[in-house]
Each structure stands twice: as structure tokens, then as C-alpha cells.
Design a protein around this motif. Structure first.
Motif, PDB file in Angstrom:
ATOM      1  N   PHE A  26      45.780  12.151  38.226  1.00 52.13           N
ATOM      2  CA  PHE A  26      46.283  12.004  39.335  1.00 52.13           C
ATOM      3  C   PHE A  26      47.292  12.831  39.823  1.00 52.13           C
ATOM      4  CE2 PHE A  26      44.234   7.716  38.255  1.00 52.13           C
ATOM      5  CZ  PHE A  26      43.294   7.829  39.050  1.00 52.13           C
ATOM      6  N   SER A  28      50.003  14.860  39.451  1.00 53.77           N
ATOM      7  CA  SER A  28      50.694  15.489  38.036  1.00 53.77           C
ATOM      8  C   SER A  28      50.731  14.239  36.931  1.00 53.77           C
ATOM      9  CB  SER A  28      52.113  15.898  38.238  1.00 53.77           C
ATOM     10  OG  SER A  28      52.752  14.615  38.759  1.00 53.77           O
ATOM     11  N   PHE A  29      50.137  13.190  37.339  1.00 56.82           N
ATOM     12  CA  PHE A  29      50.016  11.941  36.396  1.00 56.82           C
ATOM     13  C   PHE A  29      48.881  11.886  35.502  1.00 56.82           C
ATOM     14  CE2 PHE A  29      48.949   7.416  35.552  1.00 56.82           C
ATOM     15  CZ  PHE A  29      50.062   7.236  34.870  1.00 56.82           C
TER      16      PHE A  29
ATOM     17  N   THR C   2      58.108  11.126  42.942  1.00 57.62           N
ATOM     18  CA  THR C   2      58.241  11.808  41.717  1.00 57.62           C
ATOM     19  C   THR C   2      59.655  12.012  41.313  1.00 57.62           C
ATOM     20  OG1 THR C   2      57.941  13.796  42.869  1.00 57.62           O
ATOM     21  CG2 THR C   2      55.684  13.091  42.084  1.00 57.62           C
ATOM     22  N   VAL C  10      57.782  14.238  36.860  1.00 57.95           N
ATOM     23  CA  VAL C  10      57.192  12.934  36.365  1.00 57.95           C
ATOM     24  C   VAL C  10      56.726  11.920  37.674  1.00 57.95           C
ATOM     25  CG1 VAL C  10      57.057  10.839  34.872  1.00 57.95           C
ATOM     26  CG2 VAL C  10      58.384  12.806  34.280  1.00 57.95           C
ATOM     27  N   ASP C  11      55.558  11.703  37.512  1.00 51.43           N
ATOM     28  CA  ASP C  11      54.910  10.686  38.576  1.00 51.43           C
ATOM     29  C   ASP C  11      55.353   9.213  38.437  1.00 51.43           C
ATOM     30  OD1 ASP C  11      53.484   9.767  40.795  1.00 51.43           O
ATOM     31  OD2 ASP C  11      52.250  11.307  40.891  1.00 51.43           O
ATOM     32  N   ARG C  13      54.519   6.854  40.123  1.00 47.01           N
ATOM     33  CA  ARG C  13      53.589   5.791  40.663  1.00 47.01           C
ATOM     34  C   ARG C  13      52.453   5.140  39.829  1.00 47.01           C
ATOM     35  NH1 ARG C  13      51.769   9.576  45.368  1.00 47.01           N
ATOM     36  NH2 ARG C  13      51.476  11.086  43.608  1.00 47.01           N
ATOM     37  N   PRO C  15      48.817   3.977  38.802  1.00 48.19           N
ATOM     38  CA  PRO C  15      47.203   4.560  39.308  1.00 48.19           C
ATOM     39  C   PRO C  15      46.921   4.050  40.497  1.00 48.19           C
ATOM     40  CG  PRO C  15      47.275   4.109  36.753  1.00 48.19           C
ATOM     41  CD  PRO C  15      48.630   3.771  37.489  1.00 48.19           C
ATOM     42  N   GLU C  16      47.202   2.643  40.828  1.00 45.50           N
ATOM     43  CA  GLU C  16      46.574   2.109  41.691  1.00 45.50           C
ATOM     44  C   GLU C  16      47.543   2.595  42.980  1.00 45.50           C
ATOM     45  OE1 GLU C  16      47.485   0.371  39.166  1.00 45.50           O
ATOM     46  OE2 GLU C  16      45.481  -0.338  38.581  1.00 45.50           O
ATOM     47  N   ILE C  18      48.379   5.579  43.718  1.00 41.26           N
ATOM     48  CA  ILE C  18      47.920   6.805  43.812  1.00 41.26           C
ATOM     49  C   ILE C  18      46.822   6.988  44.475  1.00 41.26           C
ATOM     50  CG2 ILE C  18      47.304   9.028  42.358  1.00 41.26           C
ATOM     51  CD1 ILE C  18      49.551   8.374  40.209  1.00 41.26           C
ATOM     52  N   ARG C  19      45.793   5.846  43.949  1.00 40.77           N
ATOM     53  CA  ARG C  19      44.536   5.877  44.458  1.00 40.77           C
ATOM     54  C   ARG C  19      44.478   5.385  45.797  1.00 40.77           C
ATOM     55  NH1 ARG C  19      43.056   1.866  40.916  1.00 40.77           N
ATOM     56  NH2 ARG C  19      42.867   3.315  39.245  1.00 40.77           N
ATOM     57  N   GLU C  21      46.327   6.503  47.995  1.00 37.83           N
ATOM     58  CA  GLU C  21      46.343   7.663  48.677  1.00 37.83           C
ATOM     59  C   GLU C  21      45.143   8.079  49.651  1.00 37.83           C
ATOM     60  OE1 GLU C  21      47.176  11.251  46.826  1.00 37.83           O
ATOM     61  OE2 GLU C  21      49.286  10.737  46.640  1.00 37.83           O
TER      62      GLU C  21
END
Lengths: 377, 265, 307
Positions: A26, A28-29, C2, C10-11, C13, C15-16, C18-19, C21
């Protein structure tokens, strides 16, 4: 359309699921790193790990709700990587259930069958509701059901489609403890009954161990270790697994000898025996571990091959067991517990003897961090 | 003591406020039965004639028909366009998001007189003749922002997992939209449409700037106000009020009954 | 979010997050394009045209209503010098009407949203009564007020009998009547957003507050009011903005001496005097001053929830 038709006929026993080289980024992750996984047909498979370990993302990629950045997914030998979610022979029980609030319970359960133009959608949906013992609530709206009932509707809604793979995303997370235990048994029974491949994502290690045939422990987007629950518990290969799956006492030391497959590890001047076939590495710096329930605690003397003595710093009574924390000079605090059979082996401040059988030790690589996976949600 | 004051203060003030809100409507209703003749200013006796012949006064029904026409067309267009924007803005990424946000919010922060005047300037500049079309355009513009704000709130509160669940259960994107997303957005869309219609039907200022000689109901009353409003206008005002009341009350009663039924089942 | 570390970006966030988005892609553009085009052509462009027209000049010896494109900033000076009292009065009237509407509207919203929460049917009926007046035409209702408050009417006569109103006093054709009319007409715009907010108020919070030794009064100011702030905020804007530009109330309930509002001037500059540049300049001034006031207000009291 033909795939849908043939699928329905061949799904009686589920199908093998293959993930090869799956990576998901995702921006950069990196959520999942180069994951290879084979789940044989008819298995109850658990993906276990702390939140953010990539287990849910993996599940979503299998469902087709997320596209992998790299790698491929195949079900029953058919590559489904490029198929959209609605084209895959997979159904999901969502964490929040995601029941359609504007439809009745029966309409919810019939939804997938109707999309597949199944002529007997309503009959099958009723049968599905009966399977989860909710036939009498068919005309209710989801909001009128309790959490446990909603969970069963979500299960029925996925099951009636006879998917080749059924995905469960923390399906019991919202239930209270008692209901949770009951649903665990029911889920296991249903899986045995219908014989489908179940993939169950959870962060509850006890749940994973109770229900699954095979557990994969995930951490940081990778699978740390995979196997039957007992094997994982008795012989963890990494500190993360040792700590996340149950509790472990881990001690850092150096291998000082090898006598016919029995390693001798010096931990701050004290020798601890460790079978070489239970160790990840047989020389140099290692981390020796033992499960708390394998340790015998006594004020009188030792009862096993590995022996340490220390002072009790904490005693907590939990009903069936009593847990002790024992400070061992130069090694640290070790935990153990005794079954409550009316005796009181030690009190706070007592000097005690700790011992365990050499065959209960396990050895991890020296590069491991002893605290990995401790207190992860 | 304080507790007691609190207990009656709110219902008393709130109740009085509702009376304040309804006094002119009661007045309009009562004077719809006035045997008024040309000007409906003083009470001259009770008659049912106005109700029996609401189109009796010249141009009343014509202007009403115009208002209903404009309201219907503008509402359909504004609701459709606004709903699409609301879904697009919540669900998709855009490069000029700040700009689109400004374009949506600004009409709400602009007084009607300015909206009307700027559109008039535009139409004068384009050389368009003022009339039905220009009014409809003007109404679409000012209704659309309300629709977007209302529907957008609904779209944002929609659980995205429901659409995922639909996709997981073999619904194509099209089926997922019509079977799940749209039915769940519908109450918000209906509310937005009702609001649009109400605002369009009752608008005077923007209409006045852009209508030329085209007559709408509010415009008719405004012009008539200087020489006396015919009692038939009161009949129409009262009838519309009662109609709106009935529609919503019946809807309320039906949903109330349904709820009771579900609770008992 | 970030963050930069030694290892790079480094992120943080999940995954949820980011999703959640928004999706990229053309579909979005197709969805918003038609409506945005309408807004651009019939809102943004007209404002630009209005600005241009406000700078037009009247040619030497031109007829009434004849103007040519120009850059006459003096138009603004002329209209401001002539009409600043009406501009100030409009804001003054709108401000008083907004405060009055808030004082009247809050108890209404509270009554419907909180007190009648359990009584669904009565709550529904009162809600309808809030919205239904839109359908009986606000000009008709304003005209009704004019007649109710007329000199020979019951209310004026009673007030005169009680000597509250002097014998030669009026209720209509006064600033009082105009402000009352504004308050009345925009009241639903105040009540509905507050209602929407109070509808979500968890009454257990008030019990908790009472349990923590807060008097009902303190609970109101410390819990209820802050929690309904977004509704109050939206309501005040939805009342103030249209009230400041309104001219129907001033025209029907006012007089020609001390109640004229800026909207009336703009209307008559356009239609009676046929002074397009002057009317456009005034419109533009009105729009900009409201935007400035609203921006200051949002900066000072604003919440994210409004937008």
C-alpha cells in the motif's frame, strides 16, 4: 457463466488453495511479503497474528477484494488472480458481519444464490438458516437480531453458496467470551459436516488452536511458522511464535557441548540441557525456551534434569491454577504455575527449586529477540 | 426548584415557538374561507366558494402549474446531478478536490440576490431570453448544492463493507450498486429531493431575477400583494400545506406501524 | 501519515486506513463532470460575468441601460458612498434575526429531538410542521404577518389598549416588523440542523454529568451546548446568509425610510433604474463581505463537521 455452473457441482468437498509469491504493497507500506501457502482441500486453516500482521490483507486478496501487487492465487488448480471478487468461488464471513440492513434475514441469505440465478435460491436459503438454527427468524431485519444471531446469519449467507473456500475474518471478534466458545464449537462442527475448506483469520491464539487443523502464525507480512496447533505450541521455531502462541520462558545462552544429540547450553554460568533435534541451531549463541506448565516448582527439591533456583516475587491465584513469578539470579524472571489441588507449594519471598525435563526445552536462533510477540494484541 | 423550571421551560418555549411558526398559516387558512371579493384584507363572512373554485381568480392556477412544473424538472435534474457528484466525491480521488469543494459550498454561502443577479448578468450577456428555461437552470444550480451536501453525508456514512459483501456474494458492480448501494442511499436521496422541491417551489428572489414575464406562484403573490391577494391564493397555500402534511404524516404512520409489526413478530 | 526515519519513509497507517483511501480512475470524473459543468457554467462563470459587469461604463450620450465593457473601479466607490447605510443595516438586521432565531429555535430543536425522543409520532408531526410551511409560500405567510400586525388588527389594537404601543404607533412598516419577519422566515433553517445534531445526543451523557455533581444548568452549558455546536454553527450560517440578502421582508413589512435593505437596492438598480454596473458592484460587495464574515466566523468557531 459456465465457470459458475461447473463450480456449483464440483464444490462438495472444497478445493486446494495455492498462494504463490504473494506481495501486497500500500503505497510505501508492505502488508504482505512474498507469501507462499498451500491449503489442502477440506482443511480448517487458521491465519493467526497480531493486528497489522497482514492476515486480513491476505484474506482480502483471496476473496478478490484486494489485488496482490505480485504473485498469483489459484483455487482448485484454476488461476483466479485476475478474477474480480464476484467471479471467484469464494465467500466471506465479515468481521462486522456486513449484513444488508435493508433486507430481511432470509433475503440476506438468498442474496448470493439469487446473483447466481439459482432457481431454488429461497429453498436453499431456508435450509441454510435451518442449519444455523435461525429458521424462525427468517423475516426479521438484521438490526433486530443479537450479535450471536447476526454472526450465524453471516455464516449461513456465505455457506449456502457452497463456496470452494470459505473465508472467516475474525468472525467471533464481536461476541462475548461464553458465546464465543459456543460458536467455536458450532463452526468446527459445521465445517466437519460440510467438509469445505475454511480459512479463519484471528488474533486469538486460543481460538486458532481449538478450531484449526493447521495454524499459520503471521507476523510483519510473513508466515513465521505453520503446522498443527500442538506442534506449533510444543516446538516453536521463533521467539515470536513462542510468545504469541501461549507463554514461554526464554533464556539467552551459548552452546558449550553436544553429548549424543543433547546440547548443553550455558546460561549465565548454569547449564541447561536441550535436545539438538528441538533446536533451530546447534552451536553458538542460542535462546533456550520452556513453557511455564512444563516447569515444576517446589520448596523441597528438584524433579527434572534442568534445574534452577530462585525467589518467588509474585503469586497470583486464578482458580484452577496458581501462577508464580520466580526471580532467578543472573537469568531473569521465570513464570510457572501449578494445578490447584489444595496444596500451596510456595509463597512470596520463598526460595524455590525450578526444574523441567530436558525434552521439554526448545532452542531458538541466537539472533532472536526474547520479547518478540509479547503482549501483542 | 431549578429542576422544575427546566422541566417546563423547554416545552413552554418550544411550544410557543411552534405556535409562532403556525400563526400565519392558520391566518392563511381562515382567510381562505373569506368572502373577500377583490381584496382579502378584512373578514367579510364565511364562504366555501374559494375552495370550490380555486382557479377562480385570474392567473392563480396558471402560476401554480408553472411552479409545480419548474419544481419537478429542477428537482429531478438537481437530485440526479447532485447524487452523482456526492457519490463521486466520496468514493473517488480527484486532483482538483479543493476547487470542486469550493464550487459546491460557495453557492450555499451566496445570498439569493447575488445568485440571481449573477445569473441575470450571465443571461443578459449571452442574450438569452428570460423565461421557463432560465428559471429551471437557476433552480437546478441552487438546489444542487443542498442535494450534494445531504446525499454526501449519507454516502460517507455508508459502510463500504456492505458493497464488498455484495461483491463477495457474486454481485457484479452494477448489481451491487442497484441491490445494495442505491437502496441504502435512497432515504437520503428522497430527503434531498423533497428539500429541493420545497426550496424551488417557494423561491422568489432568484426566480424574480431570471423569469422575465414568466409567472410562478410566489411571484404571482408578490406582485398581487400590492393590490390585494385573492383568497384563492390562500386556498392554494393552505391546500399545499395540508397536502405536504398528509404525505409526511401518512409516511410516518406507515413506518410506525411497520416498526410495531416487526417488534411483535 | 508518513514519517521520515533513517530507514526512509515509513507509513504509519494501518492497512485498513490505507484501504479507505479513495479509488482512482475515470469513473469518478464521469460521475461529477455533468453536475460540475452546470456549476461552472451557471455559478462560477456568472460570478465572473457579474464582476466584469460591475466595471462596465456608460458611454457618453448613451441611452438608459446602455453600457460598454470597461474597467471603472469608480462604480464601487459610487455605490458604496450611496448605499453603505443599507449594507450595514442588512448585516445588522440579519445578525439580530439570527440571534433571535437561535434563542427561539434551540428550545424547539431540543423539545423535538430530546424531550420527545420516545414519542415517535408526536416527534414526527412536529418535524413535519417545521418543514411544511415551505409549501404554503413564504410570501403568503409574510403577507399574513403584515395583516396580522396591521394597525387595525387585533394585536396592534390590544397593545394600544394596554398602552404598550402609543396610540399613533405602528407594528408594521417598522424595523421591528422586518426583523421579526426575517426571524420567522428563516427559523426552520436554524432549527433543522440543530435538531439533526441533538438527535444524536446521548442523553446518558447528561445523566453522567448530573452524576458528577453538575446542575442541569451546568450540564446544559458544559455538555448539551458544546455537543450541539456543529448544528448551531450550521444553523446560524443558514439563517444569516439568506437573511442578509433578503428583500421580501423589507419590501412587505418595512417602510421606505429606515428599513431598506441592500437586496431591495440591488433589485431596483437592476430593474427600475437599469443601472447594471451599479447593481453588479453592489451584489459583488455583498457577496465578498458575506464571504469575509463567514470565513472569520468559521476560523473562530468552525468545526470540521460542517463541510
Amino acid at each position: 457463466m459456465t465457470t459458475l455452473a461447473t463450480r456449483t457441482e464440483t464444490t462438495a468437498t472444497g478445493a486446494d488453495l495455492h498462494l504463490s509469491g504473494i506481495t501486497k504493497r500500500f503505497s510505501s507500506f508492505v502488508a504482505v511479503k512474498d507469501l507462499d501457502l498451500v491449503v489442502p482441500s477440506g482443511t480448517f486453516f487458521a491465519l493467526l497474528g497480531p493486528s497489522g500482521c497482514g492476515k486480513s490483507t491476505t484474506l482480502r486478496m483471496i476473496a478478490g477484494l484486494e489485488a496482490p501487487s505480485e504473485g498469483s492465487i489459484s483455487i482448485g488448480g484454476q488461476d483466479v488472480t485476475a478474477l474480480a471478487s464476484h467471479q471467484r468461488p469464494v465467500n466471506t464471513v465479515f468481521q462486522s458481519y456486513a449484513l444488508f440492513p435493508h433486507m430481511s434475514v432470509l433475503e440476506n441469505v438468498a442474496f448470493g444464490l439469487k446473483r447466481k440465478k439459482d432457481k431454488q435460491a429461497m429453498e436453499k436459503a431456508r435450509a441454510g438458516l435451518d442449519l444455523v438454527e435461525l429458521g424462525h427468524l427468517a423475516n426479521r431485519k438484521p438490526i433486530q437480531l443479537s450479535g450471536g444471531q447476526q454472526q450465524r446469519v453471516a455464516l449461513a449467507r456465505a455457506l449456502v453458496n457452497r463456496p470452494q473456500v470459505l473465508l472467516l475474518d475474525e468472525p467471533l471478534g464481536a461476541l462475548d467470551m461464553k458465546l464465543r466458545r459456543q460458536m467455536q464449537l458450532e463452526l468446527k462442527n459445521i465445517q466437519t459436516e460440510v467438509g469445505l475448506t475454511f480459512i479463519h483469520v484471528t488474533h486469538d491464539q486460543e481460538e486458532a488452536m481449538t478450531m484449526a487443523d493447521v495454524v499459520a502464525v503471521m507476523n510483519g507480512g510473513r508466515i513465521e511458522q505453520m503446522g498443527p496447533p500442538r506442534e506449533l505450541y510444543e516446538l516453536p521455531k521463533t521467539a515470536f511464535v513462542a510468545n504469541f502462541l501461549g507463554k514461554s520462558n526464554l533464556m539467552r545462552g551459548t552452546v558449550s557441548g553436544n553429548d549424543a544429540g543433547m546440547l548443553s547450553v550455558m546460561v549465565n554460568g548454569q547449564a541447561i540441557l536441550l535436545p539438538a533435534d528441538r533446536a533451530v541451531q546447534a552451536s553458538g549463541e542460542v535462546v533456550v525456551g520452556v513453557r511455564p506448565e512444563k516447569i515444576t516448582i517446589s520448596r523441597e527439591g528438584y524433579a527434572g534434569e534442568n534445574r534452577l533456583s530462585g525467589t518467588v516475587v509474585d503469586v497470583s491465584f486464578t482458580g484452577t491454577t496458581t501462577e508464580y513469578l520466580v526471580e532467578v539470579d543472573g537469568i531473569g524472571t521465570l513464570g510457572t504455575f501449578t494445578q490447584n489441588r489444595g496444596q500451596q507449594p510456595a509463597a512470596e519471598g520463598d526460595t524455590v527449586y525450578l526444574s523441567w525435563e530436558a525434552q521439554h526445552s526448545f532452542g531458538l536462533a541466537g539472533a532472536e529477540h526474547e520479547d518478540a510477540g509479547v503482549d501483542q494484541p | 426548584m431549578k429542576q422544575k423550571i427546566g422541566r417546563w421551560f423547554i416545552p413552554a418555549v418550544g411550544g410557543l415557538a411552534f405556535i409562532y411558526l403556525l400563526v400565519p398559516i392558520a391566518y392563511i387558512f381562515v382567510f381562505s374561507f373569506n368572502d373577500a371579493g377583490r381584496t382579502n384584507l378584512d373578514w367579510r363572512g364565511f364562504t366555501l366558494e374559494n375552495w370550490q373554485n380555486p382557479c377562480g381568480a385570474p392567473a392563480v392556477c396558471e402560476s401554480l402549474a408553472h411552479s409545480l412544473q419548474v419544481g419537478t424538472v429542477a428537482t429531478i435534474a438537481a437530485t440526479a446531478l447532485g447524487t452523482l457528484i456526492a457519490i463521486g466525491l466520496v468514493r473517488y480521488k480527484f486532483r482538483f478536490r479543493k476547487l470542486t469543494d469550493v464550487l459546491i459550498i460557495l453557492p450555499l454561502a451566496t445570498p439569493e440576490v447575488v445568485l440571481g443577479a449573477s445569473l441575470l448578468a450571465q443571461f443578459l450577456n449571452l442574450g438569452w431570453e428570460l423565461g421557463y428555461a432560465t428559471i429551471v437552470i437557476a433552480h437546478i444550480v441552487f438546489c444542487m448544492s443542498f442535494v450534494i451536501v445531504t446525499v454526501r453525508a449519507r454516502v460517507s456514512s455508508l459502510d463500504p463493507r456492505l458493497e464488498e459483501a455484495a461483491a463477495d456474494l457474486y454481485a457484479s458492480p452494477r448489481a451491487a450498486f442497484w441491490k445494495v448501494t442505491f437502496p441504502l442511499l435512497l432515504p437520503g436521496i428522497v430527503a434531498a429531493a423533497l428539500l429541493s422541491f420545497a426550496m424551488s417551489f417557494d423561491d422568489f428572489i432568484i426566480t424574480n431575477f431570471n423569469s422575465g414575464t414568466f409567472q410562478t406562484f410566489p411571484k404571482f403573490i408578490y406582485v398581487a400583494a400590492t393590490r390585494g391577494i385573492p383568497a384563492q391564493a390562500n386556498v392554494i397555500g393552505s391546500a399545499m400545506f395540508i397536502l405536504a402534511l398528509l404525505v409526511v404524516v401518512i409516511g410516518q404512520v406507515i413506518s410506525y406501524r411497520k416498526k410495531k409489526q416487526l417488534e411483535n413478530s | 501519515m508518513t514519517v521520515m526515519t533513517k530507514k526512509g519513509i515509513v507509513d504509519l497507517r494501518s492497512p485498513e486506513e490505507i484501504r479507505a483511501e479513495r479509488r482512482k480512475g475515470r469513473t469518478g470524473v464521469y460521475l461529477i463532470a455533468p453536475g460540475m459543468l452546470v456549476l461552472a457554467l451557471f455559478f462560477a462563470l456568472p460570478v465572473v460575468v457579474l464582476l466584469a459587469m460591475s466595471l462596465y461604463v456608460k458611454p457618453e450620450g448613451g441611452e438608459i441601460g446602455e453600457f460598454v465593457p470597461g474597467f471603472e473601479i469608480g462604480n464601487y466607490a459610487t455605490v458604496l458612498a450611496a448605499y453603505w447605510p443599507e449594507l450595514l443595516r442588512s448585516f445588522g438586521f440579519a445578525l439580530i434575526a439570527t440571534v433571535l432565531a437561535l434563542l427561539i429555535g434551540f428550545p424547539m430543536a431540543y423539545l423535538v429531538a430530546v424531550r420527545l425522543r420516545e414519542k415517535t409520532l408526536l416527534q414526527g408531526i412536529l418535524l413535519v410542521l417545521l418543514i411544511a410551511p415551505f409549501f404554503s409560500s413564504f410570501i403568503l405567510r409574510t403577507q399574513a404577518w403584515k395583516q396580522i400586525l396591521a394597525d387595525e388588527g387585533f394585536i396592534a389594537q390590544t397593545l394600544k389598549f394596554l398602552a404598550i404601543l402609543p396610540a399613533d404607533g405602528h407594528l408594521t412598516a417598522t424595523p421591528f416588523a422586518v426583523v421579526a419577519g426575517l426571524t420567522y422566515n428563516f427559523l426552520p433553517f436554524m432549527v433543522l440542523p440543530i435538531y439533526a445534531n441533538l438527535g444524536r445526543l446521548d442523553t446518558r451523557l447528561l445523566e453522567a454529568s448530573g452524576d458528577l455533581y453538575a446542575s442541569p444548568m451546568t450540564s446544559f452549558f458544559k455538555v448539551t451546548l458544546p455537543m450541539s455546536a456543529p448544528g448551531v454553527f450550521a444553523g446560524t450560517l443558514l439563517t444569516f446568509i439568506p437573511a442578509a440578502g433578503d428583500y421580501v421582508n423589507a419590501a412587505l413589512l418595512g417602510n421606505n425610510r429606515n428599513t431598506t435593505m441592500i437586496g431591495q437596492i440591488i433589485d431596483s438598480r437592476f430593474f427600475k433604474v437599469i443601472d447594471y454596473p451599479g447593481a453588479s458592484a453592489l451584489s459583488f460587495v455583498l457577496m465578498v463581505s458575506i464571504l469575509v464574515l463567514v470565513t472569520i466566523y468559521i476560523r473562530r468557531f468552525g468545526t470540521k463537521e460542517l463541510m
